[in-house]
Scaffold this active site. Structure first.
Site, PDB file in Angstrom:
ATOM      1  N   ASP A 407       0.859  -1.183   0.000  1.00 43.29           N
ATOM      2  CA  ASP A 407       0.000   0.000   0.000  1.00 43.29           C
ATOM      3  C   ASP A 407       0.899   1.239   0.000  1.00 43.29           C
ATOM      4  OD1 ASP A 407      -2.268   1.613   0.256  1.00 43.29           O
ATOM      5  OD2 ASP A 407      -2.349   1.408   2.441  1.00 43.29           O
ATOM      6  N   GLU A 410       2.761   4.818  -4.032  1.00 47.98           N
ATOM      7  CA  GLU A 410       2.786   5.764  -5.178  1.00 47.98           C
ATOM      8  C   GLU A 410       4.122   6.490  -5.268  1.00 47.98           C
ATOM      9  OE1 GLU A 410       0.311   5.528  -2.875  1.00 47.98           O
ATOM     10  OE2 GLU A 410      -0.892   4.324  -4.232  1.00 47.98           O
ATOM     11  N   ASP A 484      -8.987   3.467  -2.552  1.00 48.95           N
ATOM     12  CA  ASP A 484      -9.990   3.910  -1.584  1.00 48.95           C
ATOM     13  C   ASP A 484     -11.280   4.382  -2.225  1.00 48.95           C
ATOM     14  OD1 ASP A 484      -8.107   3.234   0.239  1.00 48.95           O
ATOM     15  OD2 ASP A 484      -7.490   5.295   0.682  1.00 48.95           O
TER      16      ASP A 484
HETATM   17  O1  MIG Z   1      -4.248   6.216   4.010  1.00 52.95           O
HETATM   18  O2  MIG Z   1      -3.548   1.051   5.702  1.00 52.95           O
HETATM   19  O3  MIG Z   1      -5.906   2.150   0.323  1.00 52.95           O
HETATM   20  O4  MIG Z   1      -6.826  -0.025   1.789  1.00 52.95           O
HETATM   21  O5  MIG Z   1      -6.808   0.182   4.579  1.00 52.95           O
HETATM   22  C1  MIG Z   1      -4.755   4.993   4.411  1.00 52.95           C
HETATM   23  C2  MIG Z   1      -4.721   1.772   5.829  1.00 52.95           C
HETATM   24  C3  MIG Z   1      -3.742   3.905   4.169  1.00 52.95           C
HETATM   25  C4  MIG Z   1      -4.925   3.061   2.291  1.00 52.95           C
HETATM   26  C5  MIG Z   1      -5.382   1.836   1.588  1.00 52.95           C
HETATM   27  C6  MIG Z   1      -6.401   1.132   2.429  1.00 52.95           C
HETATM   28  C7  MIG Z   1      -5.819   0.798   3.770  1.00 52.95           C
HETATM   29  C8  MIG Z   1      -5.328   2.073   4.458  1.00 52.95           C
HETATM   30  N1  MIG Z   1      -4.375   2.754   3.590  1.00 52.95           N
END
Ligand code: MIG
Length: 784
Positions: A407, A410, A484
Site C-alpha cells: 500500500d 505511489e 480507496d
Molecule cells: O491512508 O492502511 O488504500 O486499503 O486500509 C490509508 C490503511 C492507508 C490506504 C489503503 C487502504 C488501507 C489504508 N491505507
C-alpha cells in the site's frame, strides 16, 4: 478553503488561454541504418525506429539530443531481429515488416504507421511531434470518427475513453473518486483503438507525468509528457485480443496465481488483535461462509514499523498463522514503503548503513511523514535496495506468510504534494534520475522487489502480491485493487468499467474493495456488490476504520443469506476462473471482459459499461442501483441460457429482466460450456468432483478448455499440468465431443460429470466416438 466554494470560478480569476508554445521538431535531414535501428536527424534531435516483432514497432523522437532507446522497467522483451528494407522515394522513406509499415515523410516530418495492406493505423496530424524549451514533448494523431478507445489503466468514468483527458501520475486519492478525478494509483500509458477497420494499440513508454488528450479536438488526440522523449510502441492488432497479446509480449504476462488467492478475501482497516482475527475466522466457520484469506492492515505492526508484529496485539503471530493455515486460511499483511526513522530499528539501521534509501543529490536522506511518523523510503530503482527489501521478506515467510499487500507505494506522503520531493535523486542502477522522472515506476519496482524476494523465500510456492500503485508491467508481479473507493452505489457502478479497462491494459487480476472502503455500507449495497465480486478476478471485502463493519453478516440475516450464496458461488466457479487465469497468463486476454472484446463488430457493446463477460461465453448483468428489481440486459448475437432458470433468451437484442435481491443475472451462450466445482469452505479443501455444464444448441460447435495443475507451485513450468480441450459438436440428433488432453498432472477429483442444459429427449451423446449412457436425462459420468 475558498477554492472549494464558487470563489474558484470568480470572473477575475480566470487565466487567459495561451497558445501552447510547442515547436515542431523540424524536417528529417538525414538518416542511416545501423543493424536493426533506423536513425534520422531532424532540426532538433534524433528519431529512431526499431521493430520489436513484425507486429510491434518502437518509435522514439528525442528533440533534445540523441534517441537513446533506453528501457523503462515496464519492458520485458528485447527487440527481435526483424528484417526490413527501407524504401526511399525522395520524399518519403518506408520501413516495412511482415505486418507493419512505417512511412516517414521528410518535409515536414510526418510519421504514418500502416498495416501490411496499407490500412492506416496511426497518422500524425500536421502538428506532428513537438517540444518546448522547458522540456515538454507532445505528439498529435488523427482521430477518426468511428474510433473508440480502451485501456489507460485505472481511470474513473465509462468504458470508451474517447472524449476524456487523462493524466498519468500515481496518486493517493482518498477524496471520493468522481467522474472528474483523474490520476489514481496506477499509471498505464497504454490504450487500444478500435474502429470498423480493426484494432491497434499505442504504449507511450515515458515515466514522467504524461497527459492523454482525447477531448480538446474533435478529430485529433495527443499524448504529451513533462519530460523525456516521445517514445512509443505501435501494436498492429488487427483484433483487440491480438493487441493485448502484443502489449503483454512487450510488458510481460501475469503469472498464474496460487489458487488460494482466487478465493474470498476478508479485510478491514484493521483487524487489530490476534483475538479479533481468531473470532473473525470462527464466525466464517460457524456461518458456513467460505474464506481463503484474511488481510492484516497497519495495526499488526509495532509502531507501524514494517517487518515487525506488535507484541501486545499479536503476541504469537507464528502460532496464529499456523492455526489459520490448518483451517485453510492464508494471512496477508500490509507492507508500506515508509521505514520509520528510528536508530534502534533494524530495518532503518540497515537502510542507512547500506545506503539504500532515497536521497537528495547532495547526499542527505529524504524523509517524509507517513503512518510511522518521519520515515525514509527505500530506493527501489536500485538493484541492491530491491534485493535487500526482498530478502527481508524472510521475516514473513518464516512465519508461514505467502502473500503481501503493498500500500502507499505511489509513494504517498502526508504533505501538500502528496508524494516525495520531486528533486530526490534515485540511484536507478547507475543512471541517476530525479523522482520527477521515476515517480510513476516507484510502485512497480517495489512490487518487483517484493514479488521476487518472496518467491525466493517460498521454496517453489507461488507468492501472492496485491499492490495499489503500479506502472505498465505491474501484471508480472501483482494483483491490483482500485484503492480507496466508497460505499456508494455510484462506486459499484464505476468499478465495472474501471476493472474492465484494467483488463484491457494488460492487468487481468484486479478488483475493487467489495462493499466500499470509506463511508458506511448497507445490507443491500453489500449484497449487490458481493454478487459482482463473486465473479470479479480479485474478490476482497475491505472497509475503513471508523465506518460500519461490513463482514458478510453485518447487516442481518436477510442479506447474510444472499451474501453466503454468492461467496459459495465463487467457489463453484473457480475451475472456470482458473482456466481463464491460465489463458491470461498465456495470451494477456483478461478474465473479466467488456463485451466489446468478444463482439467488436457490435456497436451496442462499444460503451457498454454495466455488464461484463467472464471468458468468451458468459454475460453478467448485475443490479447497480438501490431498491431496483429491474434492469435492461443486452445480449449479443446468439441464443443465451439464463444460468439460474435454464430459460433461453434471444440475443442481438435487449431484455427487461426482473432481478430479486438473491439473483445475479448470468447468461451462458448456447452451444458452449463452463466448468464448475463443489462449494468448499476454502480452496485448501480437496475438490472431489468436477462438472462441465454444456448448453445445448443444435448446429453448433465450440471448443471448451479446462486447465488444471497443483494450484500452488511452479511445477507447471516443468510439465506438471493437464490441459483438456473438448470440441463439442451438436446437432438435431447427436452431440459429439472429441476430448483431448495434454500434460500428465493427476487432478484431485474423484467424479467427473457432464451436465447438459436444454438437451432434447433422444439425443445421442458420444465422446471420442463412444456413446455414453445417461445416469438421468442430460447427466453423464465419464472417465477422463
Ligand atoms: O491512508 O492502511 O488504500 O486499503 O486500509 C490509508 C490503511 C492507508 C490506504 C489503503 C487502504 C488501507 C489504508 N491505507
Amino acid at each position: 478553503m475558498l477554492e472549494d466554494t464558487s470563489f474558484a470560478i470568480h470572473p477575475g480569476g480566470q487565466q487567459k488561454l495561451t497558445s501552447s508554445g510547442y515547436k515542431p521538431v523540424g524536417p528529417l535531414q538525414s538518416y542511416q541504418l545501423a543493424g536493426n535501428v533506423f536513425r534520422g536527424k531532424t532540426d532538433r534531435g534524433e528519431l529512431a525506429i526499431v521493430f520489436y516483432r513484425d507486429d510491434i514497432v518502437r518509435i522514439e523522437m528525442n528533440p533534445f539530443g540523441e534517441a537513446q532507446l533506453l528501457h523503462s522497467p515496464a519492458i520485458a522483451a528485447e527487440a527481435n531481429q526483424v528484417l526490413y528494407r527501407p524504401e526511399d522515394t525522395g520524399e518519403t522513406i518506408t520501413l516495412s515488416s511482415q505486418k507493419l509499415s512505417v512511412s516517414i515523410q521528410k518535409q515536414p516530418l510526418l510519421i504514418t504507421v500502416m498495416d501490411q495492406n496499407g490500412r492506416i493505423l496511426v497518422q500524425e496530424t500536421k502538428k506532428g511531434m513537438a517540444y518546448k524549451e522547458t522540456k515538454e514533448v507532445i505528439c498529435y494523431k488523427n482521430m477518426k470518427e468511428d474510433e473508440h478507445f480502451y485501456g489507460f489503466g485505472e481511470k474513473t468514468g465509462f468504458l470508451d475513453k474517447r472524449g476524456e483527458k487523462m493524466v498519468m501520475w500515481n496518486s493517493d486519492v482518498y477524496a471520493p473518486h468522481n467522474p472528474e478525478t483523474d490520476s489514481l494509483y496506477e499509471s498505464i500509458p497504454f490504450f487500444t483503438t478500435l474502429s470498423k477497420a480493426g484494432a491497434h494499440g499505442i504504449f507511450f513508454d515515458n515515466t514522467f507525468k504524461t497527459t492523454f488528450d482525447l477531448r480538446s479536438e474533435e478529430d485529433s488526440y495527443s499524448f504529451a509528457s513533462e519530460g523525456g522523449a516521445i517514445n512509443y510502441y505501435v501494436f498492429a492488432g488487427p483484433t483487440l485480443k491480438q493487441v493485448l497479446e502484443q502489449y503483454t509480449h512487450l510488458t510481460g504476462k501475469s503469472p498464474i496465481p496460487p489458487k488460494w488467492a482466487l478465493g474470498y478475501h476478508q479485510s478491514r482497516y484493521s483487524y487489530e488483535t490476534e483475538q479479533e482475527v481468531r473470532e473473525l475466522v470462527k464466525m466464517f466457520k460457524e456461518k458456513n461462509i467460505p474464506l481463503d484469506v484474511v488481510h492484516l492492515d497497519i495495526h499488526y505492526m509495532d509502531g507501524y514499523r514494517v517487518f515487525t508484529f506488535d507484541p501486545n496485539r499479536f503476541p504469537n503471530p507464528k502460532q496464529l498463522i499456523q492455526d489459520l493455515k490448518a483451517e485453510g486460511i492464508h494471512v496477508v499483511p500490509i507492507v508500506d514503503p515508509g521505514v520509520k526513522e528510528d536508530p534502534e530499528y533494524h530495518i532503518y539501521q540497515q537502510g542507512v548503513r547500506e545506503d539504500l534509501f532515497c536521497k537528495y543529490i547532495e547526499g542527505s536522506i529524504y524523509f517524509g511523514e507517513v503512518w510511522p511518523g518521519n520515515s525514509a523510503f527505500p530506493d527501489f530503482t536500485s538493484e541492491k535496495a530491491r534485493k535487500w527489501w526482498g530478502d527481508n521478506h524472510q521475516f514473513y515467510s518464516d512465519l508461514g506468510i505467502e502473500g503481501i499487500w503493498n500500500d502507499m507505494n505511489e509513494p504517498a506522503v502526508f504533505n501538500e504534494t502528496k508524494t516525495m520531493d520531486l528533486k530526490v535523486m534515485h540511484e536507478n542502477d547507475g543512471d541517476p534520475k530525479t523522482h520527477r522522472e521515476l515517480h510513476n515506476v516507484y510502485g512497480l519496482l517495489m512490487g518487483k522487489a517484493t514479488y521476487e524476494g518472496l518467491k525466493t523465500k517460498l521454496n517453489g510456492k507461488r507468492p501472492f502480491l496485491l499492490t495499489r500503485a503500479g506502472y505498465s508491467g505491474v501484471q508480472r508481479y501483482a494483483a491490483v485493487w482500485t484503492g480507496d473507493n466508497r460505499s456508494f452505489w455510484e462506486h459499484l457502478q464505476m468499478s465495472l468499467p474501471m476493472v474492465m479497462n484494467l483488463g484491457m491494459s494488460g492487468i487481468p487480476f484486479a478488483g475493487p474493495d467489495v462493499g466500499g472502503f470509506a463511508y458506511d455500507s448497507n445490507g443491500e449495497l453489500l449484497t449487490r456488490w458481493t454478487q459482482v465480486g463473486a465473479l470479479t478476478p480479485f474478490f476482497r471485502n475491505h472497509s475503513a476504520i471508523g465506518f460500519l463493519r461490513q463482514e458478510p453478516w453485518s447487516f442481518g440475516k436477510k442479506y447474510e443469506e444472499v451474501i453466503r450464496k454468492y461467496i459459495q458461488l465463487r467457489y463453484q466457479w473457480l475451475p472456470q476462473l482458473y482456466t481463464l487465469f491460465k489463458e491470461a497468463h498465456d495470451t494477456g486476454v483478461p478474465i473479466m471482459r467488456p463485451l466489446v472484446l468478444e463482439y467488436p463488430e457490435d456497436e451496442n457493446t462499444y460503451n457498454l459499461y454495466d455488464q461484463f463477460m467472464i471468458g468468451d461465453n458468459v454475460v453478467v448483468a448485475p443490479i447497480l442501483k438501490p431498491s431496483d428489481e429491474y434492469r435492461v440486459v443486452y445480449l449479443p448475437k446468439g441464443d443465451w441460457y439464463d444460468y439460474w432458470t435454464g430459460e433461453k433468451l434471444a440475443g442481438g437484442t435487449r431484455h427487461l429482466i426482473q432481478v430479486p435481491l438473491d439473483t445475479l443475472p448470468i447468461y451462458v451462450l448456447a452451444g458452449t460450456a463452463i466448468a464448475h466445482g463443489p462449494v468448499r469452505m476454502s480452496t485448501e479443501e480437496k475438490e472431489t468432483e468436477r462438472t462441465v455444464h454444456i448448453y445445448y444448441q443444435a448446429e453448433s460447435e465450440y471448443t471448451f478448455k479446462m486447465y488444471e495443475d497443483d494450484g500452488s507451485t511452479f511445477d507447471y513450468e516443468n510439465g506438471s499440468f493437464i490441459d483438456y480441450s473438448f470440441t463439442i459438436e451438436q446437432d438435431e440428433t447427436s452431440v459429439n465431443i472429441s476430448a483431448q488432453k495434454q500434460g500428465n498432472y493427476q487432478p484431485d477429483w474423484e467424479r467427473f460429470e457432464l451436465k447438459f442444459h436444454g438437451l432434447p429427449e433422444n439425443i445421442r451423446v458420444s465422446i471420442n466416438g463412444e456413446v455414453l449412457q445417461a445416469r438421468k436425462h442430460g447427466l453423464y459420468q465419464i472417465n477422463l
